[in-house]
Design an enzyme around this catalytic site. Structure first.
Site, PDB file in Angstrom:
ATOM      1  N   TRP A  37      25.424  15.240 -10.708  1.00 40.20           N
ATOM      2  CA  TRP A  37      25.895  14.276  -9.714  1.00 40.20           C
ATOM      3  C   TRP A  37      24.946  14.281  -8.526  1.00 40.20           C
ATOM      4  O   TRP A  37      24.643  15.333  -7.979  1.00 40.20           O
ATOM      5  CB  TRP A  37      27.275  14.664  -9.210  1.00 40.20           C
ATOM      6  CG  TRP A  37      28.382  14.365 -10.181  1.00 40.20           C
ATOM      7  CD1 TRP A  37      28.248  14.064 -11.504  1.00 40.20           C
ATOM      8  CD2 TRP A  37      29.769  14.352  -9.886  1.00 40.20           C
ATOM      9  NE1 TRP A  37      29.476  13.860 -12.052  1.00 40.20           N
ATOM     10  CE2 TRP A  37      30.440  14.033 -11.085  1.00 40.20           C
ATOM     11  CE3 TRP A  37      30.528  14.568  -8.739  1.00 40.20           C
ATOM     12  CZ2 TRP A  37      31.827  13.922 -11.168  1.00 40.20           C
ATOM     13  CZ3 TRP A  37      31.905  14.470  -8.816  1.00 40.20           C
ATOM     14  CH2 TRP A  37      32.550  14.146 -10.011  1.00 40.20           C
ATOM     15  N   GLU A  86      45.388   2.675   1.821  1.00 39.70           N
ATOM     16  CA  GLU A  86      46.570   3.252   1.183  1.00 39.70           C
ATOM     17  C   GLU A  86      47.211   4.353   2.038  1.00 39.70           C
ATOM     18  O   GLU A  86      48.336   4.751   1.790  1.00 39.70           O
ATOM     19  CB  GLU A  86      46.178   3.861  -0.184  1.00 39.70           C
ATOM     20  CG  GLU A  86      45.876   2.846  -1.280  1.00 39.70           C
ATOM     21  CD  GLU A  86      44.454   2.279  -1.232  1.00 39.70           C
ATOM     22  OE1 GLU A  86      43.770   2.428  -0.186  1.00 39.70           O
ATOM     23  OE2 GLU A  86      44.024   1.679  -2.227  1.00 39.70           O
ATOM     24  N   LYS A 133      25.304   9.536 -11.543  1.00 45.19           N
ATOM     25  CA  LYS A 133      25.284  10.616 -12.531  1.00 45.19           C
ATOM     26  C   LYS A 133      23.991  10.513 -13.309  1.00 45.19           C
ATOM     27  O   LYS A 133      23.811   9.617 -14.126  1.00 45.19           O
ATOM     28  CB  LYS A 133      26.493  10.514 -13.460  1.00 45.19           C
ATOM     29  CG  LYS A 133      27.763  10.931 -12.766  1.00 45.19           C
ATOM     30  CD  LYS A 133      28.998  10.477 -13.489  1.00 45.19           C
ATOM     31  CE  LYS A 133      30.079  10.182 -12.469  1.00 45.19           C
ATOM     32  NZ  LYS A 133      30.768   8.940 -12.676  1.00 45.19           N
ATOM     33  N   THR A 177      44.284  -4.603   0.032  1.00 45.37           N
ATOM     34  CA  THR A 177      42.984  -3.947  -0.001  1.00 45.37           C
ATOM     35  C   THR A 177      42.207  -4.527  -1.177  1.00 45.37           C
ATOM     36  O   THR A 177      42.773  -4.703  -2.253  1.00 45.37           O
ATOM     37  CB  THR A 177      43.134  -2.413  -0.114  1.00 45.37           C
ATOM     38  OG1 THR A 177      41.877  -1.863  -0.505  1.00 45.37           O
ATOM     39  CG2 THR A 177      44.182  -1.983  -1.112  1.00 45.37           C
TER      40      THR A 177
END
Ligand code: AMP
Length: 547
Positions: A449, A334, A444, A188
């Site tokens: 956020w 994963e 941010k 990956t």
């Protein structure tokens, strides 16, 4: 009281092995078809025969249990044969990401320590550029696709796949392996640093195959069923085409492998072969339904799982209007990859289009055997109120147990015994997950956020916008500020102010915070993509943000 049961000496404790997927699929549908673009068509029975011959071929080349065999190919019937034969021998299948740079491909070949490489002719020049740096000097090469091996300078080919198979014995005595034997590995690229290797065992792949879609809802919405015709649109080198070739084989469904992703050919195969089930990232979906050859084509009834990136509501709505059963799914390299699917409960299948879009675009609910939490920085679960964000952490029987030969990153991935996805999500009271960003992509600003994905979805509602990415750029006062990059639809111009105005209407309605409005909207020709077709925000931050 006896707590552990003693097995009867003659009992067989059936290991979970990939070979079982093949034999059961063949038993169920021996005459079912497997198609390779315009070039090959054969039955499941022949698939099994070729898997035996491939194993015999590889054994003759010296492949033994524990060896690694790398494959460089487009999606093909030969790749499917490798999906089975290599792990069934006890060797490891390395699905090489052919979209990486030659240096990165070389890195993965050396890192995985490939013993044999099966290479499609189209990747020879890429390989030739780095062949002298392959560290394992005993690596042996086999040519995939298109006969003649003679004029290939710099490579000592053992032969060409078809002629080698033709000369191989009909049967190979596959061993009964330990189910924890490593079966596959691939890399990956992630967001930083060198590619990282993940790896999966027979047991993990079998459990992923059987549990991945075992959700009984009394409806086939979004599901692969035995009557479907399956064509992957996620490359086989990327997380085993999301594991669906294994599921399709177990179910005995017709499979169509399209070779290189040429939009016109994909549309033709869709029509000629009667494809009813596919999966892809949003970019590939757009590439197909938006291409010239797709004009006037009836896509109704096509089930498409979208993953790898958020399914934009505008794309979902348009697809539903065309009768496409489009559904989001969530996972990562994963995690083998399936974690969640937005399969609708029965009562929502006929809901109005707004409700359907709202559900289908979420990441969905965990598939059986997946434990999924949304947690704060101290690993406490955040409230399930559909609005408190946290990091998604998971456990499931099929997650990579670490990164290959990389203890340091493996520890970070598995901190506290949960696999850290690096994704931010919110969870609703009824267990539906919505992904709001990647930790690295969230903006941010002024201590708050802002979800880049939310902003992108709103900007994509603009009639002149074809593609959009929002990234955070450094700002002295606010820490970061959003920058919107937009690509115009053909023959349309984008007036940046009109995008700000559009977002302002959503601020007024309370959909996004005031400081979510980008300071700048840049109209660009195209957006950089990663090797698997996703927006490459790392590169955008490095380059476009500075312009
Ligand atoms: P990869 O390892 O290349 O398959 O990328 C996995 C990443 O893709 C995840 O960690 C997410 O950031 C993203 N992703 C996958 N599925 C979704 C989804 N349904 N919505 C939003 N992001 C997704």
């Amino acid at each position: 009281m006896e707590l552990t049961m003693t097995a009867t000496p003659s009992a067989h404790d059936c290991p979970l092995l990939i070979g079982t997927i093949l034999t059961q699929g063949v038993a169920r549908a021996p005459g079912q078809e497997i198609v390779y673009a315009d070039r090959a068509r054969y039955s499941y029975r022949e698939l099994e025969g070729r898997v035996h011959r491939l194993a015999g071929t590889l054994a003759a080349l010296g492949v033994r249990p524990g060896h690694t065999v790398g494959v460089m190919d487009w999606d093909s019937h030969r790749y499917l044969e490798c999906f089975f034969a290599i792990p069934m021998m006890g060797a490891v299948l390395h699905t090489i990401n052919v979209r990486l740079s030659p240096e990165q491909v070389l890195y993965t070949i050396n890192h995985a320590r490939d013993d044999v490489l099966l290479v499609n002719r189209e990747f020879l020049s890429m390989l030739a550029a780095v062949a002298d740096q392959i560290e394992n000097t005993n690596t042996r090469f086999v040519l995939l696709d298109d006969g003649d091996v003679s004029p290939l300078e710099g490579f000592d080919f053992e032969g060409e796949y078809e002629s080698l198979l033709a000369a191989a014995p009909e049967r190979y005595a596959f061993p009964e392996l330990d189910e924890n034997t490593r079966a596959t590995t691939f890399y990956t690229t992630g967001t930083t640093g060198l590619p990282k290797g993940v790896f999966f065992s027979h047991r993990q792949l079998v459990l992923h195959t059987v549990a991945g879609r075992a959700l009984e809802r009394g409806t086939a919405q979004g599901e692969l069923t035995t009557n479907d015709v399956y064509m992957p649109l996620t490359p086989m080198f990327h997380v085993h085409a999301w594991g669906v070739p294994y599921q399709a084989t177990l179910k005995g469904v017709k499979q169509v492998y399209p070779g290189r992703y040429d939009p016109a050919r994909l549309v033709r195969l869709f029509q000629e072969e009667g494809v009813t089930f596919s999966h892809c990232v949003p970019t590939i979906f757009q590439m197909i339904v938006g291409c010239e050859a797709a004009r006037g084509v009836d896509f109704s009834g096509w089930k498409v799982t979208i993953g790898g990136a958020a399914l934009p509501p505008s794309m979902c709505r348009k697809a539903l209007e065309q009768g496409i059963d489009i559904t989001a799914g969530y996972g990562m390299s994963e995690t083998c990859p399936i974690l969640t699917l937005a399969l609708l409960p029965r009562d929502l299948v006929d809901a109005d289009i707004d409700t359907q879009v709202a559900y289908r675009c979420r990441a969905g609910r965990p598939v059986p055997m997946v434990q999924l939490r949304v947690v704060d920085a101290d690993m406490n679960d955040v409230p399930h109120d559909d609005k408190t964000p946290g990091e998604i952490v998971v456990r499931a029987p099929w997650l990579t147990q670490g990164y290959l030969h990389d203890a340091e990153h493996s520890e970070v991935l598995w901190a506290g015994g949960w696999l850290h996805t690096g994704d931010i999500g919110v969870m609703s009271a009824d267990g539906w997950l919505r992904i709001t960003d990647r930790i690295k992509d969230v903006i941010k600003t002024g201590g708050e956020w802002v979800s880049s994905v939310d902003l992108e979805n709103l900007i994509l509602q603009h009639p002149a916008v074809a593609e959009c990415a929002v990234i955070g750029v450094p700002d002295e006062k606010w820490g970061e500020r959003p920058l919107a990059l937009v690509v115009a639809r053909p023959d349309l111009a984008i007036e940046p102010d009109s995008i700000i105005e559009l977002l302002q209407t959503h601020v007024d309605r309370g959909h996004i915070p005031r400081y979510g409005i980008p300071d700048r909207v840049a109209v660009v020709e195209s957006l950089p993509r990663t090797s698997v077709g996703k927006l490459d925000k790392k590169l955008m931050r490095q380059t476009l943000a500075q312009e």
